[in-house]
Design a protein around this motif. Structure first.
Motif, PDB file in Angstrom:
ATOM      1  N   ALA A  77       0.831  -1.202   0.000  1.00 43.29           N
ATOM      2  CA  ALA A  77       0.000   0.000   0.000  1.00 43.29           C
ATOM      3  C   ALA A  77       0.869   1.257   0.000  1.00 43.29           C
ATOM      4  O   ALA A  77       0.611   2.221  -0.724  1.00 43.29           O
ATOM      5  CB  ALA A  77      -0.923  -0.002   1.217  1.00 43.29           C
ATOM      6  N   ALA A  78       1.937   1.243   0.824  1.00 44.24           N
ATOM      7  CA  ALA A  78       2.829   2.395   0.865  1.00 44.24           C
ATOM      8  C   ALA A  78       3.590   2.550  -0.443  1.00 44.24           C
ATOM      9  O   ALA A  78       3.782   3.657  -0.953  1.00 44.24           O
ATOM     10  CB  ALA A  78       3.813   2.242   2.027  1.00 44.24           C
ATOM     11  N   LEU A  79       4.024   1.445  -0.998  1.00 39.42           N
ATOM     12  CA  LEU A  79       4.768   1.498  -2.256  1.00 39.42           C
ATOM     13  C   LEU A  79       3.892   1.992  -3.399  1.00 39.42           C
ATOM     14  O   LEU A  79       4.372   2.658  -4.312  1.00 39.42           O
ATOM     15  CB  LEU A  79       5.306   0.116  -2.600  1.00 39.42           C
ATOM     16  N   ALA A  80       2.597   1.679  -3.339  1.00 38.11           N
ATOM     17  CA  ALA A  80       1.710   2.139  -4.397  1.00 38.11           C
ATOM     18  C   ALA A  80       1.660   3.658  -4.450  1.00 38.11           C
ATOM     19  O   ALA A  80       1.576   4.256  -5.525  1.00 38.11           O
ATOM     20  CB  ALA A  80       0.306   1.568  -4.176  1.00 38.11           C
ATOM     21  N   ALA A  81       1.729   4.277  -3.291  1.00 35.51           N
ATOM     22  CA  ALA A  81       1.704   5.735  -3.252  1.00 35.51           C
ATOM     23  C   ALA A  81       2.969   6.310  -3.891  1.00 35.51           C
ATOM     24  O   ALA A  81       2.918   7.284  -4.647  1.00 35.51           O
ATOM     25  CB  ALA A  81       1.573   6.215  -1.809  1.00 35.51           C
ATOM     26  N   VAL A  82       4.118   5.696  -3.577  1.00 40.00           N
ATOM     27  CA  VAL A  82       5.374   6.131  -4.196  1.00 40.00           C
ATOM     28  C   VAL A  82       5.327   5.902  -5.697  1.00 40.00           C
ATOM     29  O   VAL A  82       5.693   6.763  -6.502  1.00 40.00           O
ATOM     30  CB  VAL A  82       6.576   5.369  -3.582  1.00 40.00           C
ATOM     31  N   ALA A  83       4.845   4.719  -6.079  1.00 39.23           N
ATOM     32  CA  ALA A  83       4.805   4.367  -7.494  1.00 39.23           C
ATOM     33  C   ALA A  83       3.893   5.283  -8.280  1.00 39.23           C
ATOM     34  O   ALA A  83       4.152   5.599  -9.439  1.00 39.23           O
ATOM     35  CB  ALA A  83       4.342   2.925  -7.653  1.00 39.23           C
ATOM     36  N   GLY A 122      -0.736  -4.369 -16.258  1.00 36.06           N
ATOM     37  CA  GLY A 122      -1.668  -4.390 -15.135  1.00 36.06           C
ATOM     38  C   GLY A 122      -1.062  -3.786 -13.885  1.00 36.06           C
ATOM     39  O   GLY A 122      -1.739  -3.091 -13.117  1.00 36.06           O
ATOM     40  N   LEU A 123       0.236  -4.029 -13.672  1.00 35.98           N
ATOM     41  CA  LEU A 123       0.933  -3.476 -12.515  1.00 35.98           C
ATOM     42  C   LEU A 123       0.898  -1.955 -12.534  1.00 35.98           C
ATOM     43  O   LEU A 123       0.596  -1.298 -11.529  1.00 35.98           O
ATOM     44  CB  LEU A 123       2.375  -3.981 -12.509  1.00 35.98           C
ATOM     45  N   ASN A 124       1.200  -1.375 -13.704  1.00 39.75           N
ATOM     46  CA  ASN A 124       1.176   0.077 -13.825  1.00 39.75           C
ATOM     47  C   ASN A 124      -0.217   0.642 -13.605  1.00 39.75           C
ATOM     48  O   ASN A 124      -0.396   1.669 -12.930  1.00 39.75           O
ATOM     49  CB  ASN A 124       1.689   0.499 -15.217  1.00 39.75           C
ATOM     50  N   GLU A 125      -1.224  -0.028 -14.169  1.00 42.42           N
ATOM     51  CA  GLU A 125      -2.595   0.445 -13.995  1.00 42.42           C
ATOM     52  C   GLU A 125      -2.987   0.430 -12.522  1.00 42.42           C
ATOM     53  O   GLU A 125      -3.597   1.373 -12.015  1.00 42.42           O
ATOM     54  CB  GLU A 125      -3.567  -0.421 -14.802  1.00 42.42           C
ATOM     55  N   GLY A 126      -2.624  -0.649 -11.839  1.00 37.70           N
ATOM     56  CA  GLY A 126      -2.958  -0.743 -10.422  1.00 37.70           C
ATOM     57  C   GLY A 126      -2.239   0.291  -9.592  1.00 37.70           C
ATOM     58  O   GLY A 126      -2.833   0.925  -8.711  1.00 37.70           O
ATOM     59  N   ALA A 127      -0.946   0.476  -9.866  1.00 36.22           N
ATOM     60  CA  ALA A 127      -0.174   1.451  -9.101  1.00 36.22           C
ATOM     61  C   ALA A 127      -0.655   2.873  -9.344  1.00 36.22           C
ATOM     62  O   ALA A 127      -0.691   3.706  -8.437  1.00 36.22           O
ATOM     63  CB  ALA A 127       1.309   1.329  -9.454  1.00 36.22           C
ATOM     64  N   ASN A 128      -1.048   3.167 -10.577  1.00 36.65           N
ATOM     65  CA  ASN A 128      -1.505   4.517 -10.918  1.00 36.65           C
ATOM     66  C   ASN A 128      -2.940   4.784 -10.499  1.00 36.65           C
ATOM     67  O   ASN A 128      -3.415   5.923 -10.587  1.00 36.65           O
ATOM     68  CB  ASN A 128      -1.362   4.745 -12.426  1.00 36.65           C
ATOM     69  N   ALA A 129      -3.645   3.734 -10.048  1.00 38.82           N
ATOM     70  CA  ALA A 129      -5.036   3.939  -9.620  1.00 38.82           C
ATOM     71  C   ALA A 129      -5.123   4.755  -8.344  1.00 38.82           C
ATOM     72  O   ALA A 129      -6.140   5.405  -8.076  1.00 38.82           O
ATOM     73  CB  ALA A 129      -5.710   2.586  -9.413  1.00 38.82           C
ATOM     74  N   GLY A 130      -4.056   4.730  -7.540  1.00 39.34           N
ATOM     75  CA  GLY A 130      -4.060   5.519  -6.318  1.00 39.34           C
ATOM     76  C   GLY A 130      -5.209   5.133  -5.401  1.00 39.34           C
ATOM     77  O   GLY A 130      -5.419   3.962  -5.103  1.00 39.34           O
ATOM     78  N   ASP A 131      -5.998   6.134  -4.981  1.00 41.14           N
ATOM     79  CA  ASP A 131      -7.120   5.892  -4.078  1.00 41.14           C
ATOM     80  C   ASP A 131      -8.450   5.781  -4.812  1.00 41.14           C
ATOM     81  O   ASP A 131      -9.506   5.951  -4.201  1.00 41.14           O
ATOM     82  CB  ASP A 131      -7.205   7.021  -3.041  1.00 41.14           C
ATOM     83  N   ASP A 132      -8.405   5.544  -6.104  1.00 38.24           N
ATOM     84  CA  ASP A 132      -9.641   5.419  -6.882  1.00 38.24           C
ATOM     85  C   ASP A 132     -10.375   4.144  -6.442  1.00 38.24           C
ATOM     86  O   ASP A 132      -9.992   3.039  -6.790  1.00 38.24           O
ATOM     87  CB  ASP A 132      -9.298   5.343  -8.378  1.00 38.24           C
TER      88      ASP A 132
END
Length: 293
Positions: free
Chosen positions: A7-13, A69-79
């Motif tokens: 979850a934290a890494l997703a924010a950085v990503a 898919g990884l990029n899409e998920g990481a860029n989704a943020g809090d959507d």
């Protein structure tokens, strides 16, 4: 190094990749933050490929699709809308790759020509998840699933092990006519080898026994005599055929007991010696009822 959560890494990503689209991001290590971000990202992939292949069933031929898919998920943020969609994708893949395969193996063994209905599985899964338009409650569905899985599995096993069932039935029918054989209402049969005159256990009584169990073919699969150690348990903590015999048996008795497969383990296999639908024969010596500790 401190272990970061996904979850934290997703924010950085999301900060790193917001202009990357679905391709592979290009590193640009101009600052300490750039460098630490890159280092954290790479460090977190330790063992990831093995996990993707071994646990998620990802074919490495399609790693570009994984990265997309990884990029899409990481860029989704809090959507929250996208998060729900991605969660559905993940669970759907688990259903396809793990759940259905596991259920099929449980029901049909190694017969790959048989499968449950994915359409109806998903209809039930969606109804249970949303709480809408269900044809039964979750509790009743759980009970129905267990009941029907056991029935279906038994029919499949009976094709393979039906000869065991037939052999047991034929033996018991013949044995019932033999001298000294008593048949209980359950179908359990016994022959008195030694008559006792002690207390007769109730189904909750603690009993101390010596015993030897063998298959119809004469294979001994368990024996307290060989261990030179009687065993103690409650009369209702054993297979139904044992409980039925014990609750008719005076302490001090030694009986030979013939247990139909449905009063033993039925369609279940026990170890290597007791095959599905096997009737069992026991020598049971009831030493004490409610023995003192």
């Amino acid at each position: 190094m401190k272990k970061f959560t996904f979850a934290a890494l997703a924010a950085v990503a999301a900060v790193m990749m917001n202009s990357c689209g679905n391709g592979t991001p290009k590193a640009n290590l101009k600052s300490d933050i750039d460098t630490v971000s890159y280092a954290i990202g790479m460090a977190q992939t330790q063992g990831l490929k093995d996990y993707l292949v071994g646990r998620l069933g990802v074919d490495t031929t399609y790693m570009d699709e994984f990265i997309k898919g990884l990029n899409e998920g990481a860029n989704a943020g809090d959507d929250k809308k996208k998060a729900a969609y991605y969660a559905g994708i993940q669970i759907g893949q688990q259903i396809s790759g793990q759940m259905v395969k596991g259920i099929n193996h449980e029901l049909f063994g190694d017969d790959s020509t048989k499968t449950i209905s994915l359409k109806n599985f998903m209809a039930g899964f969606v109804a249970g998840t949303t709480g809408k338009d269900g044809l039964m409650t979750i509790d009743s569905a759980s009970m129905k699933a267990q009941e029907m899985m056991r029935s279906i599995k038994a029919k499949v096993l009976e094709k393979e092990f039906g000869a065991n069932k037939k052999a047991g039935e034929e033996f018991l029918a013949k044995n019932a006519k033999a001298e000294g054989i008593v048949t209980l209402p359950s179908g359990v049969q016994y022959k008195v080898l030694k008559e006792g005159n002690g207390a007769i256990p109730s189904d909750t009584s603690l009993v101390k026994v010596n015993y030897e169990g063998k298959t119809l073919e004469g294979k001994v699969f368990d024996s307290s005599y060989k261990r030179n150690q009687p065993t103690t348990f409650r009369a209702n903590q054993v297979i139904p055929g044992w409980k039925d015999a014990l609750t008719h048996m005076p302490a001090g008795s030694v009986w030979e007991v013939y247990i139909p497969q449905e009063q033993a383990y039925g369609e279940r296999q026990q170890g290597t010696d007791i095959k599905p639908f096997s009737m069992l024969i026991f020598k049971i010596e009831l030493l004490e009822v409610n023995p003192k500790k």
